[in-house]
Write an enzyme that holds these catalytic residues in place. Structure first.
Site, PDB file in Angstrom:
ATOM      1  CG  HIS A 178      -1.700  -1.241   1.397  1.00  0.00           C
ATOM      2  ND1 HIS A 178      -2.504  -1.744   0.414  1.00  0.00           N
ATOM      3  CD2 HIS A 178      -1.768  -2.115   2.435  1.00  0.00           C
ATOM      4  CE1 HIS A 178      -3.051  -2.870   0.838  1.00  0.00           C
ATOM      5  NE2 HIS A 178      -2.611  -3.127   2.052  1.00  0.00           N
ATOM      6  CG  HIS A 210      -6.002  -6.046   1.225  1.00  0.00           C
ATOM      7  ND1 HIS A 210      -6.894  -5.317   1.971  1.00  0.00           N
ATOM      8  CD2 HIS A 210      -4.786  -5.862   1.780  1.00  0.00           C
ATOM      9  CE1 HIS A 210      -6.237  -4.724   2.953  1.00  0.00           C
ATOM     10  NE2 HIS A 210      -4.970  -5.022   2.856  1.00  0.00           N
TER      11      HIS A 210
END
Lengths: 221, 331
Positions: free
Chosen positions: B57, B219
């Site tokens: 991320h 995700h």
């Protein structure tokens, strides 16, 4: 009055480690039916370290040893299983404090503390199709039978509780944990955490010569 | 898979090493716990703000460590929570008498790891509180989440809490700032492609060349629906409406507006989205006081973007204005 010594606790954990390590692929395969298939490997990775370190861990008290095992779970068990099993050992350790042996009633209190800790950690409750569906009734059964002081009877009774939990939860839909993502697909598959707990207990029965015949297919492989 | 990797298993420590070498003097790296901290933290009488989650991320989370931002952060493997002991060591590495605030994005793995780490830290006498961020309006409950997910709005929580901590606010005050930001920030994203975790080597989900996933998770979790791709304005409108109606944001509100790239979308395309989002905000009577266009919370090389609105007040404007420094910079 049955007393369980620190050596016996150590031996029981060693036997449980063997169970987890031996079933690494089986538990992962069960997890793969509804989860992400890492349960067996996550747990086995941690218990390989626990088994290896067990002989040299701090044995000044049951609590000290269990807290060390909790730390090993925190470090080496991946995924959600790390905080779940780590919490169980931590709470059981805190409940046994500096004792070097415990009565069955004290052991029941340790298990109860572990179960309450796991419930608080993950936010799961009875019927969510997690290992708590085995652990909660196990803690209740231990509390009920512990005062009689018959360790073999307690082990047999809690193994039966876990064995039944496999079939009783098989058709539930998971609400917590990774299996909850697949919703209905989690029905008809046993929860690997419940099978894991039941398999450890059944292996303890075999190790301690407690005669028990399981009903769930997962224990009759 | 075509990626700049050496050993896929070493991907996370290797990018962390790069971050360390690019920021001499500012950061310290503890490889054992995949932990990066400010060299000038802990500082006496200052609250420390920490975070840690799966990798993939970036620039969240370790690249958000720096003055006026996070005091320390740890990285798990790609898309997996860091182990409990790394979380515990992260808290411990910057613990002060003023306390530590842990900012946790709402994913079950992260929550359990940090919850246990906080308990262990408390048992050591460390003053610590945790706060859960959940700004994604897309869906309730998700692959890894009970409730709403924590996504790009995390940046604003870090920025405001980091500024409050830098200014010397006490732990309860910094926690209250986190609560205020989270209560006023909303996000939704859209994906055009999937992404490939290096250790996995294959895409985490399938998506057609002409499809988009509206409400994507960082995700690759499913969102609200799979649809045929539309033009940029139509996509922006859908994201804006979903976000703006959720709080809701009202005419007269002063806001920060963010277009966040998910990793594989060029900045030019992000500005195409921003243009429409800015106009929509003005049409709705919102005053865009601050804007943010770039990558703040990504999903590896996923093409896509998210839109975030944060309703401001005087205090939050001051905290967003406050100087800060992070590992990623263009000057």
């Amino acid at each position: 009055m049955t007393e369980i010594t620190i050596e016996q606790v150590e031996k029981a954990i060693d036997v449980a480690s063997d169970t987890v390590i031996r079933n690494e692929i089986y538990f992962s395969d069960l997890d793969g039916l509804a989860g992400d298939g890492d349960f067996g490997t996550s747990l086995a990775t941690g218990f390989k370290v626990i088994k290896a370190d067990l002989p040299t861990l701090d044995k000044s008290a049951i609590g000290a040893m269990l807290l060390k095992i909790s730390m090993l779970c925190s470090k080496h068990v991946g995924g959600s299983s790390g905080p779940i099993w780590g919490t169980g050992f931590m709470k059981a350790g805190m409940a046994s404090k500096d004792k070097t042996s415990v009565s069955l009633e004290e052991l029941a209190a340790m298990v109860n503390a572990a179960v309450e800790g796991i419930m608080a950690r993950g936010g799961a409750k009875l019927g969510d199709k997690t290992l708590l569906d085995a652990l909660i009734p196990i803690a209740e059964k231990m509390k009920e039978l512990a005062p009689a002081g018959d360790a073999a009877a307690v082990l047999k009774a809690v193994t039966e509780v876990a064995d039944k939990a496999i079939d009783e939860t098989r058709n539930l839909v998971a609400h917590r944990g990774r299996a909850s993502q697949v919703g209905e697909r989690s029905a008809n598959t046993p929860d690997p955490g419940i099978v894991g707990v039941a398999t450890i207990l059944y292996d303890w029965c075999k190790h301690y010569g407690v005669d028990y015949t399981p009903t769930a297919a997962e224990l009759n492989r | 898979m075509k990626k700049f990797v050496n050993e896929p298993a070493n991907f996370v420590p290797e990018f962390m090493k790069g971050v360390l070498l690019a920021n001499p003097g500012l950061l310290e790296f503890v490889p054992e716990f995949q932990l990066i901290k400010r060299t000038d933290r802990p500082a006496e009488n200052k609250v420390s703000v920490v975070q840690g989650s799966g990798s993939g991320h970036e620039p969240a989370h370790i690249m958000a460590v720096g003055p006026g931002m996070l005091s320390a952060a740890c990285q798990g493997p790609v898309f997996a929570a860091p182990p409990v002991d790394a979380c515990y060591e992260t808290i411990k590495s910057v613990a002060t008498d003023a306390g530590v605030l842990v900012l946790v994005n709402n994913y079950q793995g992260d929550r359990m790891a940090w919850d246990m780490a906080c308990e262990m830290a408390e048992a050591e006498g460390i003053k610590v509180k945790q706060f859960i961020i959940n700004d994604d309006v897309s869906v309730e409950d998700s692959l890894y989440t009970v409730g709403r997910r924590g996504v790009a709005g995390n940046f604003f929580v870090i920025k405001a809490c980091g500024a409050a901590a830098e200014a010397g606010a006490d732990l309860d005050t910094v926690l209250a700032v986190a609560e205020k930001v989270n209560a006023n920030v909303r996000t939704m994203g859209v994906a055009l492609t999937s992404c490939i975790p290096p250790a996995k080597g294959t895409a985490i989900f399938e998506i057609g060349d002409d499809e988009m996933e509206v409400g994507i998770g960082i995700h690759g979790e499913p969102g609200r629906r799979r649809d045929k791709i539309k033009n940029a304005d139509a996509i922006t409108d859908e994201l804006f409406d979903a976000v703006a109606q959720d709080l809701p944001y009202k005419s007269g509100d002063r806001v920060a507006l963010m277009i966040n790239g998910l990793g594989g979308t060029p900045i030019s395309e992000l500005y195409v989205l921003y243009a429409r989002a800015h106009e929509r905000a003005e049409q709705a009577g919102l005053t865009v006081v601050r804007n943010y266009v770039g990558e703040y919370c990504t999903s590896l090389e996923m093409a896509g973007a998210s839109l975030t609105l944060l309703k401001l007040d005087g205090q939050l404007e001051e905290y967003l204005d406050a100087p800060a420094e992070v590992a990623v910079r263009i000057f």
